[in-house]
Design a protein around this motif. Structure first.
Motif, short mmCIF file in Angstrom:
data_model
loop_
_atom_site.label_atom_id
_atom_site.label_comp_id
_atom_site.label_asym_id
_atom_site.label_seq_id
_atom_site.Cartn_x
_atom_site.Cartn_y
_atom_site.Cartn_z
N GLY A 75 13.68 -1.84 -9.11
CA GLY A 75 12.92 -2.38 -10.23
C GLY A 75 11.44 -2.33 -9.98
O GLY A 75 10.96 -1.81 -8.97
N LEU A 76 10.69 -2.91 -10.91
CA LEU A 76 9.22 -2.98 -10.86
C LEU A 76 8.60 -1.59 -10.76
O LEU A 76 7.52 -1.41 -10.16
CB LEU A 76 8.75 -3.85 -9.68
N ASP A 77 9.24 -0.61 -11.36
CA ASP A 77 8.75 0.76 -11.25
C ASP A 77 7.31 0.88 -11.75
O ASP A 77 6.97 0.42 -12.84
CB ASP A 77 9.67 1.70 -12.04
N GLY A 78 6.49 1.48 -10.93
CA GLY A 78 5.09 1.69 -11.29
C GLY A 78 4.21 0.47 -11.07
O GLY A 78 3.02 0.50 -11.39
N GLU A 79 4.75 -0.60 -10.52
CA GLU A 79 3.96 -1.83 -10.34
C GLU A 79 3.73 -2.17 -8.86
O GLU A 79 3.10 -3.17 -8.56
CB GLU A 79 4.69 -3.02 -10.99
N VAL A 80 4.24 -1.33 -7.96
CA VAL A 80 4.21 -1.68 -6.54
C VAL A 80 3.45 -0.63 -5.75
O VAL A 80 3.60 0.57 -5.98
CB VAL A 80 5.65 -1.80 -5.99
N VAL A 81 2.62 -1.10 -4.80
CA VAL A 81 1.99 -0.20 -3.84
C VAL A 81 2.47 -0.62 -2.45
O VAL A 81 2.58 -1.80 -2.15
CB VAL A 81 0.44 -0.23 -3.94
N ARG A 82 2.79 0.40 -1.64
CA ARG A 82 3.31 0.15 -0.28
C ARG A 82 2.23 0.56 0.71
O ARG A 82 1.77 1.71 0.70
CB ARG A 82 4.58 0.97 -0.06
N CYS A 83 1.80 -0.36 1.54
CA CYS A 83 0.73 -0.07 2.49
C CYS A 83 1.15 1.04 3.46
O CYS A 83 2.25 1.02 3.99
CB CYS A 83 0.37 -1.34 3.26
N PRO A 84 0.24 1.99 3.72
CA PRO A 84 0.60 3.12 4.58
C PRO A 84 0.74 2.75 6.06
O PRO A 84 1.31 3.53 6.82
CB PRO A 84 -0.54 4.12 4.36
N TRP A 85 0.22 1.62 6.47
CA TRP A 85 0.28 1.29 7.90
C TRP A 85 1.56 0.58 8.30
O TRP A 85 2.23 0.99 9.23
CB TRP A 85 -0.92 0.44 8.30
N HIS A 86 1.91 -0.50 7.64
CA HIS A 86 3.08 -1.28 8.07
C HIS A 86 4.10 -1.49 6.96
O HIS A 86 5.07 -2.22 7.15
CB HIS A 86 2.64 -2.65 8.62
N GLY A 87 3.87 -0.90 5.82
CA GLY A 87 4.87 -0.90 4.77
C GLY A 87 4.97 -2.15 3.92
O GLY A 87 5.89 -2.26 3.12
N TRP A 88 4.06 -3.07 4.08
CA TRP A 88 4.10 -4.24 3.19
C TRP A 88 3.92 -3.76 1.75
O TRP A 88 3.14 -2.83 1.47
CB TRP A 88 2.98 -5.23 3.52
N GLU A 89 4.62 -4.43 0.85
CA GLU A 89 4.55 -4.06 -0.56
C GLU A 89 3.81 -5.14 -1.34
O GLU A 89 4.02 -6.34 -1.12
CB GLU A 89 5.95 -3.88 -1.13
N PHE A 90 2.98 -4.69 -2.26
CA PHE A 90 2.19 -5.61 -3.09
C PHE A 90 2.41 -5.29 -4.56
O PHE A 90 2.51 -4.12 -4.95
CB PHE A 90 0.70 -5.50 -2.75
N HIS A 91 2.48 -6.37 -5.35
CA HIS A 91 2.65 -6.23 -6.79
C HIS A 91 1.26 -6.04 -7.40
O HIS A 91 0.41 -6.93 -7.30
CB HIS A 91 3.32 -7.50 -7.33
N MET A 92 1.04 -4.89 -8.00
CA MET A 92 -0.31 -4.57 -8.48
C MET A 92 -0.70 -5.36 -9.72
O MET A 92 -1.85 -5.35 -10.12
CB MET A 92 -0.43 -3.06 -8.75
N THR A 93 0.25 -6.05 -10.34
CA THR A 93 -0.10 -6.86 -11.51
C THR A 93 -0.87 -8.12 -11.13
O THR A 93 -1.70 -8.60 -11.90
CB THR A 93 1.15 -7.27 -12.30
N ASP A 94 -0.58 -8.66 -9.93
CA ASP A 94 -1.26 -9.90 -9.52
C ASP A 94 -1.79 -9.85 -8.08
O ASP A 94 -2.45 -10.79 -7.65
CB ASP A 94 -0.35 -11.12 -9.71
N GLY A 95 -1.50 -8.79 -7.35
CA GLY A 95 -2.00 -8.65 -5.99
C GLY A 95 -1.16 -9.32 -4.93
O GLY A 95 -1.44 -9.19 -3.72
N ASN A 96 -0.13 -10.03 -5.33
CA ASN A 96 0.69 -10.77 -4.35
C ASN A 96 1.58 -9.85 -3.53
O ASN A 96 2.08 -8.83 -4.02
CB ASN A 96 1.59 -11.78 -5.07
N ALA A 97 1.81 -10.26 -2.28
CA ALA A 97 2.79 -9.57 -1.45
C ALA A 97 4.18 -9.89 -2.01
O ALA A 97 4.44 -11.01 -2.45
CB ALA A 97 2.68 -10.04 -0.01
N LEU A 98 5.04 -8.89 -1.97
CA LEU A 98 6.38 -9.09 -2.54
C LEU A 98 7.28 -9.86 -1.58
O LEU A 98 7.17 -9.72 -0.36
CB LEU A 98 7.01 -7.75 -2.87
N PHE A 99 8.14 -10.64 -2.13
CA PHE A 99 9.23 -11.31 -1.42
C PHE A 99 8.75 -12.21 -0.28
O PHE A 99 9.40 -12.33 0.75
CB PHE A 99 10.25 -10.29 -0.91
N GLY A 100 7.58 -12.81 -0.44
CA GLY A 100 7.13 -13.78 0.53
C GLY A 100 6.71 -13.21 1.86
O GLY A 100 6.65 -13.93 2.85
N THR A 101 6.44 -11.91 1.91
CA THR A 101 5.99 -11.30 3.16
C THR A 101 4.78 -12.02 3.72
O THR A 101 4.66 -12.24 4.92
CB THR A 101 5.62 -9.81 2.92
#
Ligand code: FES
Length: 130
Positions: A75-101
């Motif tokens: 889900g959330l297609d087109g709304e997520v960016v995955r950091c190239p260093w450690h793979g944390w994912e962020f929701h680009m709509t609000d900037g929050n890290a996904l799933f409490g990371t």
């Protein structure tokens, strides 16, 4: 206290934006990535809140979202960016890290599309304000 206002910074022509590819702009010394996805336009500071990786070099897409046992749901297609260093994912709509990371957020900016051009709204200190 200085008055804060938003400045409209040109990011490029609408046709210059390839799907899921960030364009980097300099806005008053801030490097900001602007991307067009299936979910719309997003703009974020090119700095991961974890260890300052250039997050706009990361992959854009969706992610696996909570689902029923034995099921896998994307889900959330087109709304997520995955950091190239450690793979944390962020929701680009609000900037929050996904799933409490993390409670740290990516800095995001509003985007406006106007008459074939794409603009980022960036906070600035008004030079005339006292
Ligand atoms: S620097 Fe982005 S997840 Fe570590």
């Amino acid at each position: 206290m200085p008055e804060r206002k938003l400045e409209r910074v040109l990011a490029g022509a609408l046709d210059d934006f390839e799907l899921d590819r960030f364009r980097l702009i300099d806005a008053g010394g801030r490097e900001i990535g602007v991307v067009r996805t299936v979910a719309g336009f997003f703009a974020l500071r090119n700095s991961c809140p974890h260890q300052r990786a250039p997050i706009c070099a990361g992959e854009v897409g969706g992610t696996m979202i909570p689902s029923a046992p034995e099921e896998r749901e994307y889900g959330l297609d087109g709304e997520v960016v995955r950091c190239p260093w450690h793979g944390w994912e962020f929701h680009m709509t609000d900037g929050n890290a996904l799933f409490g990371t993390s409670r740290k957020r990516v800095v995001i900016y509003p985007v406006e599309v106007d008459n074939g051009s794409v603009y980022v709204m960036v906070g600035a200190v008004s030079p005339g304000a006292a």
